[in-house]
Design an enzyme around this catalytic site. Sequence first.
Site, PDB file in Angstrom:
ATOM      1  N   PHE A 123     -36.480  24.958 -10.648  1.00 34.36           N
ATOM      2  CA  PHE A 123     -35.417  24.637 -11.610  1.00 34.36           C
ATOM      3  C   PHE A 123     -35.604  25.520 -12.837  1.00 34.36           C
ATOM      4  O   PHE A 123     -36.680  25.507 -13.445  1.00 34.36           O
ATOM      5  CB  PHE A 123     -35.550  23.156 -11.984  1.00 34.36           C
ATOM      6  CG  PHE A 123     -34.551  22.639 -12.983  1.00 34.36           C
ATOM      7  CD1 PHE A 123     -33.224  22.438 -12.631  1.00 34.36           C
ATOM      8  CD2 PHE A 123     -34.949  22.317 -14.279  1.00 34.36           C
ATOM      9  CE1 PHE A 123     -32.304  21.927 -13.543  1.00 34.36           C
ATOM     10  CE2 PHE A 123     -34.039  21.801 -15.202  1.00 34.36           C
ATOM     11  CZ  PHE A 123     -32.711  21.611 -14.821  1.00 34.36           C
ATOM     12  N   THR A 126     -35.378  26.439 -19.059  1.00 33.98           N
ATOM     13  CA  THR A 126     -36.084  26.886 -20.268  1.00 33.98           C
ATOM     14  C   THR A 126     -36.038  28.410 -20.449  1.00 33.98           C
ATOM     15  O   THR A 126     -36.146  29.166 -19.486  1.00 33.98           O
ATOM     16  CB  THR A 126     -37.556  26.424 -20.186  1.00 33.98           C
ATOM     17  OG1 THR A 126     -37.561  25.006 -20.069  1.00 33.98           O
ATOM     18  CG2 THR A 126     -38.349  26.845 -21.406  1.00 33.98           C
ATOM     19  N   ALA A 130     -35.320  28.737 -26.056  1.00 35.31           N
ATOM     20  CA  ALA A 130     -34.637  27.463 -25.797  1.00 35.31           C
ATOM     21  C   ALA A 130     -35.462  26.633 -24.826  1.00 35.31           C
ATOM     22  O   ALA A 130     -35.361  26.796 -23.619  1.00 35.31           O
ATOM     23  CB  ALA A 130     -33.238  27.713 -25.219  1.00 35.31           C
ATOM     24  N   SER A 132     -36.928  22.781 -25.738  1.00 38.26           N
ATOM     25  CA  SER A 132     -36.396  21.431 -25.951  1.00 38.26           C
ATOM     26  C   SER A 132     -34.907  21.471 -26.250  1.00 38.26           C
ATOM     27  O   SER A 132     -34.146  20.630 -25.781  1.00 38.26           O
ATOM     28  CB  SER A 132     -37.122  20.775 -27.127  1.00 38.26           C
ATOM     29  OG  SER A 132     -38.433  20.460 -26.731  1.00 38.26           O
ATOM     30  N   ILE A 341     -65.690   7.075 -22.043  1.00 37.38           N
ATOM     31  CA  ILE A 341     -66.519   6.254 -21.148  1.00 37.38           C
ATOM     32  C   ILE A 341     -67.506   7.115 -20.352  1.00 37.38           C
ATOM     33  O   ILE A 341     -68.672   6.776 -20.199  1.00 37.38           O
ATOM     34  CB  ILE A 341     -65.622   5.406 -20.212  1.00 37.38           C
ATOM     35  CG1 ILE A 341     -65.009   4.279 -21.050  1.00 37.38           C
ATOM     36  CG2 ILE A 341     -66.387   4.854 -19.018  1.00 37.38           C
ATOM     37  CD1 ILE A 341     -64.061   3.374 -20.318  1.00 37.38           C
ATOM     38  N   GLU A 367     -40.086  18.664 -18.566  1.00 33.54           N
ATOM     39  CA  GLU A 367     -38.935  17.761 -18.378  1.00 33.54           C
ATOM     40  C   GLU A 367     -38.596  17.001 -19.667  1.00 33.54           C
ATOM     41  O   GLU A 367     -38.108  15.863 -19.637  1.00 33.54           O
ATOM     42  CB  GLU A 367     -39.157  16.850 -17.171  1.00 33.54           C
ATOM     43  CG  GLU A 367     -39.371  17.696 -15.913  1.00 33.54           C
ATOM     44  CD  GLU A 367     -39.261  16.978 -14.598  1.00 33.54           C
ATOM     45  OE1 GLU A 367     -38.633  15.911 -14.557  1.00 33.54           O
ATOM     46  OE2 GLU A 367     -39.792  17.505 -13.609  1.00 33.54           O
ATOM     47  N   THR A 369     -40.015  17.025 -24.014  1.00 40.23           N
ATOM     48  CA  THR A 369     -41.161  16.547 -24.795  1.00 40.23           C
ATOM     49  C   THR A 369     -40.934  15.106 -25.242  1.00 40.23           C
ATOM     50  O   THR A 369     -39.816  14.573 -25.159  1.00 40.23           O
ATOM     51  CB  THR A 369     -41.325  17.405 -26.068  1.00 40.23           C
ATOM     52  OG1 THR A 369     -40.109  17.272 -26.820  1.00 40.23           O
ATOM     53  CG2 THR A 369     -41.570  18.873 -25.755  1.00 40.23           C
ATOM     54  N   GLU A 371     -40.677  14.101 -28.191  1.00 43.54           N
ATOM     55  CA  GLU A 371     -39.667  14.105 -29.272  1.00 43.54           C
ATOM     56  C   GLU A 371     -38.257  14.092 -28.671  1.00 43.54           C
ATOM     57  O   GLU A 371     -37.363  13.402 -29.171  1.00 43.54           O
ATOM     58  CB  GLU A 371     -39.853  15.340 -30.183  1.00 43.54           C
ATOM     59  CG  GLU A 371     -41.098  15.295 -31.052  1.00 43.54           C
ATOM     60  CD  GLU A 371     -42.411  15.388 -30.262  1.00 43.54           C
ATOM     61  OE1 GLU A 371     -42.449  16.097 -29.234  1.00 43.54           O
ATOM     62  OE2 GLU A 371     -43.397  14.746 -30.662  1.00 43.54           O
TER      63      GLU A 371
HETATM   64  N1  COS Z   1     -26.089  12.768 -18.044  1.00 42.41           N
HETATM   65  C1  COS Z   1     -24.838  13.298 -17.949  1.00 42.41           C
HETATM   66  N2  COS Z   1     -24.254  14.020 -18.946  1.00 42.41           N
HETATM   67  C2  COS Z   1     -24.949  14.183 -20.086  1.00 42.41           C
HETATM   68  C3  COS Z   1     -26.258  13.657 -20.269  1.00 42.41           C
HETATM   69  C4  COS Z   1     -26.817  12.913 -19.182  1.00 42.41           C
HETATM   70  N3  COS Z   1     -28.038  12.375 -19.268  1.00 42.41           N
HETATM   71  N4  COS Z   1     -26.714  14.001 -21.487  1.00 42.41           N
HETATM   72  C5  COS Z   1     -25.734  14.720 -22.074  1.00 42.41           C
HETATM   73  N5  COS Z   1     -24.673  14.833 -21.216  1.00 42.41           N
HETATM   74  C6  COS Z   1     -23.392  15.475 -21.470  1.00 42.41           C
HETATM   75  C7  COS Z   1     -22.726  14.906 -22.725  1.00 42.41           C
HETATM   76  O1  COS Z   1     -21.970  13.753 -22.425  1.00 42.41           O
HETATM   77  C8  COS Z   1     -21.853  16.063 -23.176  1.00 42.41           C
HETATM   78  O2  COS Z   1     -20.688  16.071 -22.395  1.00 42.41           O
HETATM   79  P1  COS Z   1     -19.219  16.332 -23.093  1.00 42.41           P
HETATM   80  O3  COS Z   1     -19.220  17.780 -23.464  1.00 42.41           O
HETATM   81  O4  COS Z   1     -18.252  16.009 -21.997  1.00 42.41           O
HETATM   82  O5  COS Z   1     -19.139  15.423 -24.256  1.00 42.41           O
HETATM   83  C9  COS Z   1     -22.676  17.306 -22.790  1.00 42.41           C
HETATM   84  O6  COS Z   1     -23.597  16.872 -21.760  1.00 42.41           O
HETATM   85  C10 COS Z   1     -23.465  17.842 -23.959  1.00 42.41           C
HETATM   86  O7  COS Z   1     -24.276  16.787 -24.429  1.00 42.41           O
HETATM   87  P2  COS Z   1     -24.844  16.725 -25.919  1.00 42.41           P
HETATM   88  O8  COS Z   1     -23.779  17.088 -26.895  1.00 42.41           O
HETATM   89  O9  COS Z   1     -25.535  15.401 -26.061  1.00 42.41           O
HETATM   90  O10 COS Z   1     -25.902  17.936 -25.894  1.00 42.41           O
HETATM   91  P3  COS Z   1     -27.105  18.222 -26.838  1.00 42.41           P
HETATM   92  O11 COS Z   1     -27.257  19.670 -26.977  1.00 42.41           O
HETATM   93  O12 COS Z   1     -26.967  17.461 -28.126  1.00 42.41           O
HETATM   94  O13 COS Z   1     -28.312  17.629 -25.952  1.00 42.41           O
HETATM   95  C11 COS Z   1     -30.522  16.866 -25.514  1.00 42.41           C
HETATM   96  C12 COS Z   1     -29.493  17.289 -26.528  1.00 42.41           C
HETATM   97  C13 COS Z   1     -31.748  16.444 -26.278  1.00 42.41           C
HETATM   98  C14 COS Z   1     -29.991  15.686 -24.705  1.00 42.41           C
HETATM   99  C15 COS Z   1     -30.809  18.003 -24.509  1.00 42.41           C
HETATM  100  O14 COS Z   1     -30.883  19.249 -25.174  1.00 42.41           O
HETATM  101  C16 COS Z   1     -32.108  17.806 -23.733  1.00 42.41           C
HETATM  102  O15 COS Z   1     -32.253  16.888 -22.912  1.00 42.41           O
HETATM  103  N6  COS Z   1     -33.063  18.712 -23.971  1.00 42.41           N
HETATM  104  C17 COS Z   1     -34.339  18.699 -23.266  1.00 42.41           C
HETATM  105  C18 COS Z   1     -34.301  19.668 -22.176  1.00 42.41           C
HETATM  106  C19 COS Z   1     -35.542  19.574 -21.379  1.00 42.41           C
HETATM  107  O16 COS Z   1     -35.918  18.499 -20.921  1.00 42.41           O
HETATM  108  N7  COS Z   1     -36.209  20.707 -21.206  1.00 42.41           N
HETATM  109  C20 COS Z   1     -37.394  20.742 -20.448  1.00 42.41           C
HETATM  110  C21 COS Z   1     -37.362  21.905 -19.548  1.00 42.41           C
HETATM  111  S1  COS Z   1     -36.539  21.632 -18.081  1.00 42.41           S
HETATM  112  S2  COS Z   1     -38.048  21.164 -16.868  1.00 42.41           S
END
Ligand code: COS
Length: 384
Positions: A123, A126, A130, A132, A341, A367, A369, A371
């Site tokens: 997958f 990252t 970019a 988090s 321990i 997947e 952090t 935060e």
């Molecule tokens: N399931 C389905 N749709 C989702 C969703 C979810 N869990 N979370 C967000 N969406 C959708 C939103 O509804 C929005 O849709 P619309 O455009 O129709 O409104 C769209 O996706 C964008 O969502 P949002 O505006 O919330 O995006 P952000 O940029 O604010 O997202 C977070 C912030 C923190 C949620 C996101 O950047 C995230 O999860 N980051 C972490 C990524 C990660 O885990 N990286 C690790 C590496 S991958 S192993």
Amino acid sequence: MSDIFAEREKEIRDRVKQFVEEQLNPISLQVELEERIPEEIVDKMRVMKLFGLAIPEEYGGLGLSTVGEILVYEELTKTNACFRSRIGTSNGIGSMGILFDGTEEQKKKYLPRVASGEWTAAFALTEPSAGSDAASISTLAVLEGDHWIINGTKQFITNGDCADFFTTIVVTDEKKRAQGGFTAFIIERDTPGFFVGAPDNKMGMKGSHTTELVFRNCRVPKENVIGGMRMVGQGFKTAMRVLDKGRLTMGACALGASQKLFDMCVAHIKRKAKHWKSGDDLQAAQFVLADMATEIYAARQMLYNSAWARDQGNNVTHEASMVKLFCTEMADRIADRAMDIFEDEGYLKKSQIEMYLRDVRLYRIFEGTSEIQRIVISRDLLRE
Ligand code: COS
């Protein structure tokens, strides 16, 4: 609680438990030192159909429920974490996007090969700037005739060294970005213009490798958009749904490692207690064990409950983040207390306590952090 486990899932869990004890634990340290899983073990995991845990039976997998899957991961992480990573990345975040949103042709082409372990999936979200903040990715795809031309770089991609294809999230509309401007692609390893970097030198998870991926005018056929052209712009949602599920399985991994460390601590204290002169030493150890057991009990309840809720068709976005946050931070605390321990012995490679301490630290990072989990939880609850 045990009513939520199907007999078949308990039977698969028990087979995995036996496999871990008899085949994986004896080579756990070897995998750590040689930084690779022996191919004959990967073959055995193929025969056990572990690469198809979550893939439906119609595509050659075991078709486990979320509950069944987490039961297996819990057992599979009571040993070197790399075994689970090899399987779970392919059968989880690497291929779930195809299962959730792919076309029937894509499912038929990729899922049976993942399930049999013939092909490995990864997958790619990252990027260097970019992690988090997934919405800041900049790898860009531009449509030219029947092909998309992709340019950019992904990093820290688990299974990069061995994956045959990558579920890759890229920008297809720079104005819309995460709101309808990201698309999920299937990138096969031999695609022209696609390059896989050397494995990263990491702190832990030594037998599982992450790499950089570089796209230089990489030409990807239109058919490789997950879900087909109607899904152009929907890639962020695909990625988020994949991560919702992945965060539950991460909780299971953290729980399995914690239980294993707890069991090692109990055995160690029983061995050592015979020589302790003061009752205070025993009581101090008992208090630590009691705290560990209490946390593990709480973690298990929230994990099973959320997995069961997902199996009932509920949206578990914030529950999955709560599970990941709690279970992975707990695993860190438990590994640290296990080191207390075991004292000096725990610092030795052969004890494997230091390996667990380094490996579980990653659960708090990949997947999403801790935060990020806090952001997802609070935003979801405030929205409600
Ligand atoms: N399931 C389905 N749709 C989702 C969703 C979810 N869990 N979370 C967000 N969406 C959708 C939103 O509804 C929005 O849709 P619309 O455009 O129709 O409104 C769209 O996706 C964008 O969502 P949002 O505006 O919330 O995006 P952000 O940029 O604010 O997202 C977070 C912030 C923190 C949620 C996101 O950047 C995230 O999860 N980051 C972490 C990524 C990660 O885990 N990286 C690790 C590496 S991958 S192993």
